[in-house]
Design an enzyme around this catalytic site. Sequence first.
Site, PDB file in Angstrom:
ATOM      1  N   GLU A   1       0.848  -1.190   0.000  1.00  0.00           N
ATOM      2  CA  GLU A   1       0.000   0.000   0.000  1.00  0.00           C
ATOM      3  C   GLU A   1       0.882   1.238   0.000  1.00  0.00           C
ATOM      4  OE1 GLU A   1      -2.168  -0.682   3.559  1.00  0.00           O
ATOM      5  OE2 GLU A   1      -3.540  -2.130   2.665  1.00  0.00           O
TER       6      GLU A   1
ATOM      7  N   GLU B   1      -5.694  -8.203   0.201  1.00  0.00           N
ATOM      8  CA  GLU B   1      -6.098  -8.117   1.602  1.00  0.00           C
ATOM      9  C   GLU B   1      -7.572  -7.767   1.687  1.00  0.00           C
ATOM     10  OE1 GLU B   1      -3.769  -5.507   4.032  1.00  0.00           O
ATOM     11  OE2 GLU B   1      -1.867  -6.145   3.129  1.00  0.00           O
TER      12      GLU B   1
END
Length: 768
Positions: A193, A316
């Site tokens: 991320e 995720e």
Amino acid sequence: MNKENCLPEKKMHLLFALFAILTLLCGFRTQAFASEEVSSRPMRSLTADEIVAEMGTGWNLGNTMDGHTGFTPGETTWQSVITTKALITAVHDMGFNTVRIPVTWGTMIDDENGYAIDEKWMSRVQDIVDYAVSQDMYVIINIHHDGAEQTGWLRVASDDVDYVNEKFAAVWQQIAETFRDYDEHLIFESMNEVKGDGDTSAGILRDYERINELNQIFVDTVRATGGNNTERWLSVPGRYTNIDSTTNESNGFTLPTDSAEGRLFVSVHYYDYSFGLVESTGKTTFSLENAEDLAKDIAKVYEKFTSQGIPVIMGEYGCINKDNSSERAYHLEVVNYLCSLNGIVPVYWDQGWYDRSESPDYSFALIDRETLEIIDRDVTDAIFRGFYMDSALELAEIEKTPAVTEITEITSDLHGISLVIGDETTVDIQTAPSDTNDVVLWKTDDASVATVSNGHIIARGTGQTTILAFSQSGSAQYEIFVTVTADTNTAGTSVLSLDLDSLQQMLYEQEKSETAGADTEGIRILAGESVFLADYITLGGTAEEDAAEDAGTLEYVTYRSADETVATVSTIGKLVAVGTGSTEITISASGGSYVTIPVTVEEGASEKVLTLALNVYYNDDVLSYYSNEYGSAIEIEEDGQYTLVFDCAEDLSDAAVAAGVTGLNNLTAIYIKDHDVTLGNASKTPISSCDIFFDSVVVDGVSLTITQTESKSAIKSSGILDTNDPLNSWDGSQVEEVTVTNHVLNIVGIDNPQRIEVTFTLSDLAFE
């Protein structure tokens, strides 16, 4: 997730992997920093739909190889359990066929030595990959927290673009070379991320320009390493892996140019923030309206990518426990249903720890990593029910706490199968009753003979095993007996041989043990050590072999350990001594020739010396420096009083100085830690007990006021000596003269402090 755990034990929320068979003519090895002269099993050329179908639904080994303190990673820094092959097998048998292994590389990268990655760290990553490989699970490895929230070295908003690009390429080159000969079951993910500092339109556009550039570097670097990497599936994220941002045309996310056609995944993440992440009971329900909102996001992914033949991994997703198992189950069932319907691979985030004595414990965990038991059966069952449910079902028909109509019978026309090494087959089964919402799962008694996932069986080594199809509810099962024989169509006249003398001599020299390698028929090795058996194996060359090589049917070698609690052996021949005792390793050529090696694993000698250093963990937003520094280490053998020092003039790293760090300012903590663990030389501290009392803390000659009144344990639940203090911005300090704002600590009354001396007394010190 990309929310860094700011303290060593602060709670953190946030492998059909490949079968890398070693093809041998004169013997070779694949290991961390493998040699150029390697052979590899050809990659299967799967379409996007085929690989997504095989990957199924997945699970993250979270807070493990990604856990770190100040970007010094450690397997048990954020959770307490060393990963075992048994754990990965249990995850497979739960129904997962993909394992994502987030990896923080951090200080295991040596900037002073061409960005070389620490060999022990790389080797440990490889071991865990190999655990999943043994089950033919798909595996995803990445660069994880190195790009966390602009706090690691992989900062997309960094002014030093050349440094970031150079280091990024060097790290991926080493990872790619290490795993070059693994087949299609291994997937590389470029980053996690990542985002810049600003969320303005201009900031987002700048971020995407850099992210696109880094993704291109990643693809070009991996492809240039050759071997199976020229065709390997790779995964690239958009900004912060956000679905809206990545699918929004105006933001400018583009897939890299790739020499391999149709071999790129897009990576996205999904969390319902209030329901799934916020540690409060303010929102504990997930409604149909929430599900419909998610469906709209998934539709964007479908329209932009999967409908265009570009596969997507939801790397995720998940939700924390708020004592709301029925709501969590519904949420996970919806996510898996929508992903399955739209050709997306969902990979659940599991961060390893849980504590049901807390109500709630706000944990993501699905499986107890020590007992290997499922924690909340209804929550886990919902994942597979959602993924494998009837696609004709409407979203609104998914129920909360549904009644399960159990499978009463599983049948098939097959009772036994005979396969040749390398064969694949898919078993058709029938279940009753027809209206069941139960799910059929699969497992094998011996993955070294044959692996299975969703009825797809691959023959891996000669022998016999039982494949079990069983209902998720436990109400029914069906056994299929599998016999795997040698492949006589390969160069089967060759003879496999082992150079035992050289292997024994190598172990003796490596371990410096009087008994290592001293077995006349086999080998002795110390616990924790590893050896590449492939280095000591040859296959006798014949005219048939030459012809077979030309035809692409050369023999390959498989490995099997009789007792994996003593030693595991990977598909590439890496033997790892995991526990004391005896086992036998069988090495087989696909043409039928084989050898066996008795292996004895002995406990290594313990020096009963503890090495400690004072650590300074910076959390400096002004300088964008978020890393761990440490002073000179001392050796401890017994109870007593000791002093550790950190002096900025002597102990600050070149990176800290380059960032502009001049003193002990803007810190997360100053603490004492096992220095061997910090350096990656050990995963835990070799002591069973140790208490600490801080006698004095002196900063630039000024004594601070100690508030500690009694000794406390210096050992964490992970088994690591790590004191967290005397200075700590999260859990409180053991001195008065500190100020803390937003978990940033500064020392009061001393201008730009330079030197800290911590004197402490250790008691009840006991080595294991």
